[in-house]
Scaffold this motif. Structure first.
Motif, mmCIF file in Angstrom:
data_model
loop_
_atom_site.group_PDB
_atom_site.id
_atom_site.type_symbol
_atom_site.label_atom_id
_atom_site.label_comp_id
_atom_site.label_asym_id
_atom_site.label_seq_id
_atom_site.Cartn_x
_atom_site.Cartn_y
_atom_site.Cartn_z
ATOM 1 N N GLU A 227 -45.859 -9.498 -13.497
ATOM 2 C CA GLU A 227 -45.663 -10.938 -13.350
ATOM 3 C C GLU A 227 -44.368 -11.241 -12.628
ATOM 4 O O GLU A 227 -44.266 -12.210 -11.895
ATOM 5 N N CYS A 228 -43.374 -10.405 -12.882
ATOM 6 C CA CYS A 228 -42.095 -10.658 -12.220
ATOM 7 C C CYS A 228 -42.187 -10.321 -10.744
ATOM 8 O O CYS A 228 -41.746 -11.070 -9.891
ATOM 9 N N ARG A 229 -42.720 -9.154 -10.493
ATOM 10 C CA ARG A 229 -42.876 -8.773 -9.090
ATOM 11 C C ARG A 229 -43.961 -7.710 -9.047
ATOM 12 O O ARG A 229 -43.952 -6.785 -9.849
ATOM 13 N N PRO A 230 -44.883 -7.817 -8.092
ATOM 14 C CA PRO A 230 -45.962 -6.830 -8.036
ATOM 15 C C PRO A 230 -45.394 -5.419 -7.944
ATOM 16 O O PRO A 230 -44.367 -5.187 -7.325
ATOM 17 N N LEU A 231 -46.086 -4.501 -8.572
ATOM 18 C CA LEU A 231 -45.591 -3.134 -8.619
ATOM 19 C C LEU A 231 -45.599 -2.491 -7.255
ATOM 20 O O LEU A 231 -46.484 -2.736 -6.454
ATOM 21 N N SER A 232 -44.629 -1.623 -7.045
ATOM 22 C CA SER A 232 -44.694 -0.796 -5.843
ATOM 23 C C SER A 232 -45.521 0.441 -6.187
ATOM 24 O O SER A 232 -45.786 0.726 -7.346
ATOM 25 N N ILE A 233 -45.915 1.165 -5.147
ATOM 26 C CA ILE A 233 -46.781 2.311 -5.384
ATOM 27 C C ILE A 233 -46.032 3.390 -6.159
ATOM 28 O O ILE A 233 -46.601 4.082 -7.009
ATOM 29 N N SER A 234 -44.755 3.519 -5.911
ATOM 30 C CA SER A 234 -43.994 4.523 -6.654
ATOM 31 C C SER A 234 -43.999 4.181 -8.137
ATOM 32 O O SER A 234 -44.158 5.063 -8.990
ATOM 33 N N MET A 235 -43.856 2.923 -8.447
ATOM 34 C CA MET A 235 -43.880 2.533 -9.850
ATOM 35 C C MET A 235 -45.253 2.793 -10.456
ATOM 36 O O MET A 235 -45.369 3.248 -11.594
ATOM 37 N N GLY A 236 -46.276 2.499 -9.675
ATOM 38 C CA GLY A 236 -47.617 2.733 -10.192
ATOM 39 C C GLY A 236 -47.843 4.188 -10.550
ATOM 40 O O GLY A 236 -48.380 4.521 -11.607
ATOM 41 N N ASN A 237 -47.399 5.074 -9.671
ATOM 42 C CA ASN A 237 -47.559 6.499 -9.948
ATOM 43 C C ASN A 237 -46.759 6.921 -11.155
ATOM 44 O O ASN A 237 -47.201 7.737 -11.972
ATOM 45 N N ALA A 238 -45.575 6.364 -11.301
ATOM 46 C CA ALA A 238 -44.742 6.736 -12.448
ATOM 47 C C ALA A 238 -45.397 6.283 -13.749
ATOM 48 O O ALA A 238 -45.370 6.998 -14.760
ATOM 49 N N ILE A 239 -45.999 5.104 -13.703
ATOM 50 C CA ILE A 239 -46.663 4.608 -14.913
ATOM 51 C C ILE A 239 -47.837 5.508 -15.268
ATOM 52 O O ILE A 239 -48.082 5.836 -16.434
ATOM 53 N N ARG A 240 -48.566 5.925 -14.245
ATOM 54 C CA ARG A 240 -49.686 6.826 -14.495
ATOM 55 C C ARG A 240 -49.203 8.098 -15.150
ATOM 56 O O ARG A 240 -49.805 8.629 -16.084
ATOM 57 N N PHE A 241 -48.099 8.595 -14.647
ATOM 58 C CA PHE A 241 -47.531 9.804 -15.223
ATOM 59 C C PHE A 241 -47.184 9.590 -16.680
ATOM 60 O O PHE A 241 -47.513 10.396 -17.544
ATOM 61 N N LEU A 242 -46.529 8.475 -16.949
ATOM 62 C CA LEU A 242 -46.087 8.240 -18.320
ATOM 63 C C LEU A 242 -47.271 8.130 -19.263
ATOM 64 O O LEU A 242 -47.297 8.721 -20.348
ATOM 65 N N LYS A 243 -48.269 7.407 -18.843
ATOM 66 C CA LYS A 243 -49.439 7.250 -19.711
ATOM 67 C C LYS A 243 -50.111 8.589 -19.935
ATOM 68 O O LYS A 243 -50.595 8.898 -21.024
ATOM 69 N N ASN A 244 -50.116 9.375 -18.895
ATOM 70 C CA ASN A 244 -50.701 10.696 -19.026
ATOM 71 C C ASN A 244 -49.938 11.547 -20.025
ATOM 72 O O ASN A 244 -50.519 12.242 -20.860
ATOM 73 N N ARG A 245 -48.629 11.479 -19.956
ATOM 74 C CA ARG A 245 -47.831 12.258 -20.897
ATOM 75 C C ARG A 245 -48.042 11.780 -22.323
ATOM 76 O O ARG A 245 -48.100 12.580 -23.244
ATOM 77 N N ILE A 246 -48.136 10.482 -22.487
ATOM 78 C CA ILE A 246 -48.363 9.973 -23.839
ATOM 79 C C ILE A 246 -49.706 10.473 -24.350
ATOM 80 O O ILE A 246 -49.849 10.878 -25.497
ATOM 81 N N PHE B 230 -58.662 15.696 -13.593
ATOM 82 C CA PHE B 230 -58.033 14.575 -12.935
ATOM 83 C C PHE B 230 -58.218 13.323 -13.749
ATOM 84 O O PHE B 230 -57.384 12.467 -13.793
ATOM 85 N N SER B 231 -59.326 13.272 -14.410
ATOM 86 C CA SER B 231 -59.569 12.051 -15.145
ATOM 87 C C SER B 231 -58.539 11.872 -16.223
ATOM 88 O O SER B 231 -58.154 10.773 -16.545
ATOM 89 N N PHE B 232 -58.087 12.968 -16.747
ATOM 90 C CA PHE B 232 -57.148 12.791 -17.822
ATOM 91 C C PHE B 232 -55.800 12.359 -17.325
ATOM 92 O O PHE B 232 -55.030 11.764 -18.025
ATOM 93 N N LEU B 233 -55.557 12.660 -16.123
ATOM 94 C CA LEU B 233 -54.306 12.190 -15.575
ATOM 95 C C LEU B 233 -54.295 10.684 -15.562
ATOM 96 O O LEU B 233 -53.278 10.054 -15.637
ATOM 97 N N THR B 234 -55.433 10.145 -15.408
ATOM 98 C CA THR B 234 -55.459 8.699 -15.298
ATOM 99 C C THR B 234 -55.967 8.022 -16.536
ATOM 100 O O THR B 234 -56.043 6.823 -16.590
ATOM 101 N N SER B 235 -56.356 8.773 -17.494
ATOM 102 C CA SER B 235 -56.883 8.083 -18.657
ATOM 103 C C SER B 235 -55.980 8.313 -19.842
ATOM 104 O O SER B 235 -55.916 9.376 -20.400
ATOM 105 N N PRO B 236 -55.290 7.331 -20.180
ATOM 106 C CA PRO B 236 -54.377 7.446 -21.306
ATOM 107 C C PRO B 236 -55.035 7.715 -22.643
ATOM 108 O O PRO B 236 -54.549 8.554 -23.372
#
Lengths: 345, 638
Positions: free
Chosen positions: B375-394, B38-44
């Motif tokens: 800065e433009c607009r606080p992230l929604s939770i869906s966006m947060g999860n997507a970012i986590r996914f992307l970082k994980n894939r990278i 799990f840690s790797f899912l969140t650790s880029p």
């Protein structure tokens, strides 16, 4: 309760290999007490329905367990050479069993769970088909055995909840609940049972007879007297036709009523159900289920303009149930979905 | 009975173990216990994986060499060693190290001067500091002469730091001088830690805590709670490293306290690094001081003019950010898809700078884009999860891939995510939901949810006879859009505002709601007003069905709508469009005794929700943590 008749398929039910074999009239009936191998007489195609009926001849065996055993026999006797073929055969057998009685939730649920349990094994990746098949057979046997022993396990688990001097209200005739009470009586616990009549099938009368034979003090009530006597009751014990994904149960008509009264008077409602009854249904209200009708005999002729509510089952939402006694343990209603998710996904 | 279930590895409560300590030497997530994965899912940072000797054994604390005390002569090298070993060596949970946090502030600054992506690039190390592009390589020079092994470890921290820093274009020179001072402080702290014979726990804590603190404050502007959970937690906990697996990991599972906007110093720091200059609103409700609120309507023209000037920002990302700011794109799925597509563009145009690894540099860049979007607009939770996914894939890109291949891989990964988790998920949801609609039903919906709209349209196509009640509310009046689309398809509709909900509820047979997210305790986090609708429906015994894709599930728990929310523009409340005569509140924004509050989200307790329809089927609200647990392990987002 619909009785699954001894249906002879009109066309020879041939195994996946597709060969047509002459059908003999007499099927070899396996010993009830021994294992399930059907010694197929030469030329007689293996029929899952026959197998199922032969298993059902045992009076104590639940419908779903008989189906599970029959499906296990299908695997053993199937002549497929690849895993895909085997699964297709299994699916066909399961569908034919389910079509025999479309209203029985436990039958459908049991078949589905069996399929998922058995095929959800990494053995399917083995290259050697035979070893994979034997692994499947092993799992199938295990599942069958567990289902058979489920009642005893449930009875043992529920003993802690029955204390001396308690009053138990039961509704309808559930073999699991009967086993629970029987075990309690045999361990010399002192308790008394209030039995509802259980119209329209009067199953409560049968239960009271059985309990009387065990020397358990029984009191018979008409269904309408439940609220009246709820004060004296310590707990309610019911069985289930099926346990749905929300954690609620589908059971004989009247269960919801009793659960509602018990809940409002703060009496615990315990459900005794085997784990193969967990179904992937999610009714939102009473009408959201497949209807199961049962004719009611009022004793006097009813004019034709008068409609009669003949539904045989109702749905009890999970908030009115306290605990579920299953062979997986004593669970809260929310665990049902947990189990189903783990198994299905 | 264990018959049906494979014996579960006894695992601690799901601890998000991120960062260095878990580093199994190979990058393929071969950490022994399940939850390590799990840690790797969140650790880029892949650095962690590759970091060799010191971080190799996931459980052994790395001893920090006692730092020299020669303050003035402290070379960057020294500083780095002090700085980076701790994080990799000993993870400490942020939450239990308040003191460390305080201590860490200085160290953090030091580490902040050591940028993320620097890690590996020895060559880069040799490059002059000032030549580093603003996107976060500012401190490369600082890391000069750093041995690879150490810098690798540092890389992880660095990456995260870079995330925070990417939008900042501080000149390197500033940092170096400050950095030296920090280095001294850090060295002293490290000495203290070493003295404590904790094997570097404290320095780790210091640097980790420091890092997280810095990250928080330097993170340009307002990381919303959701982002906090994702990148913030990731970053912070990564810095902690993972030296003490058991209790520390357990503690790391506790999500980072989010940046509270009533902390003046942190807000100041954040503002200094912001790309989008926002002025804080003046008249703020006391209870919501911990949430960011800014004057609206001032930045857009200014930002539009800067479109071609902002170098580190990719134009696609910039455009999406402006669209968020102006409110052109709204709705969880739309925002997420827009953001991912912008990232696809950015990745397509990305080229690895010389002597940098794609993985770390790209992650840092993505981090910088994310900061801008926040800065433009606080992230929604869906966006947060997507970012986590992307970082994980990278992070999981095999090193052997060429840049072209890696980029196409990522491109297709993003496509797959959008397709599987959003588009196909919606189809599955629709399929399940229409089974619950029968002829003669009166369905009520609130606001405008894309999933619910699809359900209603599909049910209508199937020929079911039903009518819809659309409930709407100010100031957004989103229901009108939904109403227009439904009526356009020929569905029988009724339209009302939320103040009439109890009047209309008696005719309703089912309520369909959408959700921005569903939290672990079954709470539905959705547009403000949803809770009202659900509660009224519950009291009328009307079943409430929430349609939510599984990628929006989150493991955090929220008990009320106050602790984390988003504040909108309060002026919109006082004005009614088209009714100029309603101007009673004109000029009230300066009044000291009147505060206007415009909340965007609210939390509906699980008791009022009958069922949640997801792409995993119809589940009761109590099963959300089960899905999160079972499928995170199997890479929910993959």
């Amino acid at each position: 309760m619909v009785v699954y008749g001894h249906a002879q398929p009109t066309t020879p039910w041939s195994p996946a290999t597709g060969s047509l074999r002459p059908r003999l009239q007499s099927a070899v009936i396996p010993d009830d007490s021994t294992d399930t191998t059907v010694a197929t007489v030469v030329g007689k195609p293996f029929s899952v329905i026959d197998e199922f009926n032969s298993w059902r001849k045992q009076p104590e065996l639940a419908e779903a367990v008989a189906a599970i055993r029959a499906l296990a026999a299908v695997i053993r006797n199937c002549e497929a050479t690849t895993m895909m073929e085997l699964e297709i055969e299994l699916k066909k057998a399961s569908d034919s069993l389910k079509s025999g009685d479309t209203t029985s939730i436990s039958l459908t649920a049991g078949c589905d769970l069996f399929m998922r349990y058995v095929t959800r094994t990494s053995a399917l990746e083995y290259e050697d088909f035979d070893s994979a098949k034997s692994r499947l057979i092993e799992r199938a046997e295990k599942f069958g055995e567990i289902s058979c022993k489920a009642r005893r396990i449930i009875a043992m688990l529920s003993q802690d909840f029955i204390f001396d001097g308690c009053t138990i209200l039961v509704h309808g005739f559930s073999r699991v609940v009967f086993e629970v009470l029987k075990t309690a009586a045999q361990s010399k616990k002192l308790f008394r049972v209030f039995c509802t009549e259980g119209r329209p099938d009067r199953s409560g009368l049968r239960l009271s007879n059985e309990l009387a034979k065990l020397d358990v003090p029984v009191k018979l009530l008409i269904d309408s007297a439940v609220a009246y006597t709820m004060d004296e009751v310590d707990m309610v014990f019911v069985g289930a036709d099926g346990v749905v994904e929300s954690g609620g149960i589908i059971n004989m008509m009247g269960t919801f009523q009793i659960a509602l009264v018990a809940h409002s008077m703060n009496k615990p409602v315990y459900v005794a159900a085997e784990s193969y009854k967990f179904a992937r249904l999610y009714p939102l209200d009473q009408k959201d289920m497949v209807p199961a009708l049962c004719p009611i005999d009022f004793g006097v002729p009813i004019p034709s303009k008068v409609e009669v509510e003949t539904s045989a089952r109702d749905y009890t939402p999970p908030q009115y149930l306290t605990l579920l006694f299953t062979d997986l343990g004593v669970l809260t209603p929310s665990v049902v979905s947990d189990e189903l998710i783990q198994l299905y996904l | 009975m264990d018959s049906r279930r494979a014996p579960r590895t006894v695992s601690d409560p799901k601890v998000r173990k991120v960062g260095f300590f878990t580093a199994p030497p190979d990058r393929s997530l071969s950490g022994p216990p399940d939850h390590r994965i799990f840690s790797f899912l969140t650790s880029p940072p892949p650095v962690v994986d590759n970091s060799s000797p010191s971080a190799g054994n996931s459980l052994s604390p790395v001893m920090i060499p006692p730092p020299r005390h020669s303050s003035a002569n402290l070379s960057p090298l020294r500083r780095d060693s002090a700085e980076y070993f701790p994080p990799s060596a000993s993870p400490t949970s942020f939450s239990d190290d308040v003191a460390a946090a305080a201590m860490g502030r200085g160290a953090v600054a030091a580490s902040s001067s050591l940028p993320g992506g620097l890690g590996f690039d020895i060559a880069a190390l040799k490059s002059a500091a000032s030549s580093v592009p603003a996107s976060g390589l500012t401190t490369v020079s600082v890391v000069n002469n750093f041995p690879i092994g150490i810098s690798e470890k540092g890389g992880g921290v660095a990456v995260e730091m870079q995330n925070d820093q990417s939008t900042r274009s501080k000149s390197l020179k500033e940092k170096t001088t400050k950095a030296e001072r920090r280095a001294l402080q850090e060295a002293q702290r490290a000495a203290k830690a070493a003295a404590k014979a904790e094997g570097g726990t404290t320095p780790a804590a210091a640097s980790g805590a420091a890092a997280s603190v810095t990250m928080k404050s330097t993170k340009s502007v307002k990381p919303p709670p959701s982002l906090k959970n994702d990148s913030a937690t990731v970053a912070a906990s990564e810095k902690k490293g993972g030296d003490r697996p058991t209790e520390k990991d357990r503690k790391k599972e506790v999500p980072q306290p989010r940046m509270q906007y009533d902390d003046k110093s942190r807000v100041e720091k954040a503002k200094r690094r912001a790309v989008v200059k926002q002025t804080e609103a003046r008249n703020r409700v006391e209870l919501f001081r911990h949430l960011p609120q800014y004057e609206r309507g001032t930045q857009l023209p200014e930002l539009e003019s800067k479109l071609f000037e902002l170098d580190p920002m990719h134009p696609a990302v910039y455009k999406v950010g402006l669209q968020y700011l102006s409110g052109d794109i709204c709705g969880g799925n739309a925002r997420c898809i827009a953001m991912l597509q912008a990232f696809q563009e950015a990745i397509k145009d990305y080229s690895t700078p010389p002597e940098k690894t794609l993985a770390r540099d790209l992650t840092a860049k993505i981090g910088s884009y994310v900061s801008f979007l926040i800065e433009c607009r606080p992230l929604s939770i869906s966006m947060g999860n997507a970012i986590r996914f992307l970082k994980n894939r990278i992070a999981k890109l095999p090193l052997s891939l060429s840049e072209m291949e890696a980029k196409t891989n990522l491109h297709s990964d993003i496509d797959r995510f959008i397709n599987e988790k959003i588009i196909l998920a919606d189809k599955v949801i629709v399929k399940h939901a229409v089974t619950k609609i029968s002829d003669g039903d009166v369905l009520l919906t609130y606001g405008s949810s894309s999933a619910v709209e699809m359900v209603l349209l599909h049910a209508h196509e199937l020929g079911k006879q039903f009518r819809v009640v659309v409930v709407d509310s100010r100031p957004k009046l989103e229901g009108q859009l939904l109403l227009r689309r439904l009526v356009g398809k020929g569905i029988n509709c009724t339209y009302t505002h939320i103040n009439a909900i109890s009047y209309i509820m008696h005719e309703v047979t089912r309520v369909f709601l959408g959700a921005s997210s569903v939290l672990s305790n079954g709470t539905v986090y959705s547009r403000v007003g949803t809770a009202c609708v659900a509660m009224v429906a519950h009291s009328f015994h009307v079943p409430v069905l929430v349609c939510c894709e599984a990628y929006k599930f989150h493991e955090r728990v929220q008990l009320d709508s106050i602790c984390s929310n988003e504040l909108g523009d309060p002026d919109v409340i006082s004005k009614v469009r088209g009714r100029e005569d309603i101007n009673f509140l004109d000029g009230s924004s300066n009044s000291a005794i009147l505060q206007l509050l415009n909340l965007i989200y609210d939390a509906t307790p699980s008791d009022y929700v009958s069922m949640i329809i997801t792409d995993y089927g119809m589940v009761p609200p109590t099963s959300v943590p089960v899905i999160v647990r079972e499928y995170r392990r199997e890479h929910l987002w993959i």
